[in-house]
Design an enzyme around this catalytic site. Structure first.
Site, PDB file in Angstrom:
ATOM      1  N   CYS A 149       0.808  -1.227   0.000  1.00  0.00           N
ATOM      2  CA  CYS A 149       0.000   0.000   0.000  1.00  0.00           C
ATOM      3  C   CYS A 149       0.837   1.271   0.000  1.00  0.00           C
ATOM      4  O   CYS A 149       0.287   2.373  -0.046  1.00  0.00           O
ATOM      5  CB  CYS A 149      -0.944  -0.008   1.195  1.00  0.00           C
TER       6      CYS A 149
ATOM      7  N   HIS B 197      -2.812   8.065   6.109  1.00  0.00           N
ATOM      8  CA  HIS B 197      -3.063   6.754   5.511  1.00  0.00           C
ATOM      9  C   HIS B 197      -4.492   6.343   5.841  1.00  0.00           C
ATOM     10  O   HIS B 197      -5.215   5.870   4.975  1.00  0.00           O
ATOM     11  CB  HIS B 197      -2.043   5.747   6.042  1.00  0.00           C
TER      12      HIS B 197
ATOM     13  N   HIS C 296      -9.640   2.296  -0.185  1.00  0.00           N
ATOM     14  CA  HIS C 296      -8.187   2.109  -0.144  1.00  0.00           C
ATOM     15  C   HIS C 296      -7.702   1.566  -1.481  1.00  0.00           C
ATOM     16  O   HIS C 296      -7.964   0.417  -1.827  1.00  0.00           O
ATOM     17  CB  HIS C 296      -7.842   1.141   0.987  1.00  0.00           C
TER      18      HIS C 296
END
Length: 415
Positions: A164, A304, A342
């Site tokens: 990620c 994040h 995400h």
């Protein structure tokens, strides 16, 4: 040796809230969610039946149908964002400068769609029915590869894959290539298309995804007490980074300066962050050292903020640790994943673009769905509504499985 300055001169984006930078930014400032029910495969038996999907994408705006058939969708998304960014930058590629313009675009997972299709062909019909394009249509470096071929970019050509943190790491390392003289300009970012049966099943089996199937648009809720996992998203974000004097000499518009890049490792757990936030803090501290600023100078942190029980709290602990008591009191922190979901390997690059736009327009996008904040966070998380702000510096964070962390510091360009 002294580093050369690096600026952002072009941006491109495909996201669950828009197929351009402009449309995505408008939707984010309005607090719109891009999360929808999955309809491109039968998700009836899946624990999670929704995701942040790219809508109404027409590959023929960027490539021929013949070429598109040789590419997984993540490659198509990345190329589209890359072409948008290059066109936005106005950077003309010539025989003279081609070797000084490179590409650094990665993917966290790669071509799951075509990997699944290739495996089905192998099992059901035998090895002779696997496409000759199977490998180049699925591997993570082929956004960079194909874009360089299409636009004649002969400088450094890489694709970092760090879960990620992929998109952010590609931008950070591309900036360093420019700073240390390997290139005059780099096209950098990340792309992902993981909303496939295997992708949804894998993250679902890991208990990583929200299962709020009755309210998909309320499922991504960073820092809210009701959060129950992240929402998978697809898309791509790409920036054109350029050496400052090179950009000035050609009269380029400059969005912001990339002044800091920091990395760290949690050394803690396969999928969970260090509980005290120290891993993320190390990345932020390194980025601020690189930028030669202190925590009190940071106006905004694009977090994040994935909407997981452990990760959200750990990140705020890390922000407080990195920015210090005074810095934490005045900083604004928000998670645009509350609207996009995400995007895995594309998250960091999409959110880097959002961070730059926040500096340009002096406004911070909101964290939507933050109805009942986790107790004890004691930091401004910009709930529900975008906020005007006067700031010079902003941080973008990305943290990935395996404990791989990255932070970027952007600086507003003086008028």
């Amino acid at each position: 040796m002294s580093k050369r300055r690096v600026v952002v001169t072009g941006m491109g984006m495909l996201s669950p809230v828009g197929n351009t930078v402009e449309s995505s930014w408008k939707a984010l400032l309005e607090g719109q969610s891009g999360i929808v029910n999955i309809e491109h495969f039968d998700a009836t038996n899946f624990s999670t039946r929704f995701a942040g999907l790219v809508k109404d994408f027409d590959c023929t705006e960027y490539m021929s149908k013949k070429d598109a058939r040789k590419m997984d969708l993540f490659i198509q998304y990345g190329i589209a964002a890359g072409i948008q960014a290059l066109d936005d930058s106005g950077l003309e590629i010539t025989e003279e400068n081609a070797a000084r313009v490179g590409v650094a675009i990665g993917s966290g997972i790669g071509g799951l769609d075509l990997i699944e299709a290739g495996h089905s062909a192998l099992v059901e019909k035998g090895p002779r029915k696997v496409s000759p394009f199977f490998v180049p249509s699925t591997i993570v470096n082929m956004v960079a590869g194909n874009l360089s071929i299409m636009r004649g970019l002969r400088g450094p050509n890489i694709a970092i894959s760090t879960a990620c943190t992929t998109g952010l790491h590609n931008i950070g390392h591309a900036a360093r290539m420019i700073a240390y003289g390997d290139a005059e300009a780099m096209v950098a970012g990340g792309a992902e298309k993981a909303s496939t049966p295997l992708g949804m099943a894998g993250f679902g089996a890991a208990k990583a995804l929200s299962t709020r199937n009755d309210e998909p648009q309320k499922a991504s809720r960073p820092w809210d007490k009701g959060r129950d996992g992240f929402v998978l998203g697809d898309g791509a974000g790409v920036m054109v980074l350029e050496e400052y004097e090179h950009a000035k000499a050609r009269g380029a518009k400059i969005y912001a300066e990339l002044v800091g890049f920091g990395m760290s490792g949690d050394a803690y757990h396969m999928t969970s962050p260090s509980e005290d936030g120290s891993g993320g803090a190390l990345a932020m501290e390194a980025a601020m050292r690189d930028a030669n600023i202190t925590g009190t100078q940071v106006g905004y942190v694009n977090a994040h903020g994935t909407s997981t029980p452990a990760g959200d709290v750990a990140e705020i602990k890390g922000v407080k640790r990195a920015l210090g008591e005074e810095g934490s009191k005045q900083v604004l922190v928000s998670s645009t994943k509350s609207m996009t979901g995400h995007l895995l390997g594309a998250a960091g690059s999409v959110e880097a673009i959002i961070t730059v736009l926040s500096l340009v327009d002096q406004i911070v996008p909101p964290t939507i769905n933050l109805d009942d904040p986790e107790e004890g966070l004691d930091i401004d998380l910009v709930p529900h509504t975008a906020r005007k702000v006067d700031m010079e510096y902003a941080i973008c964070n990305s943290f990935g499985f395996g404990g791989t962390n990255g932070s970027l510091v952007f600086k507003k360009i003086a008028e």
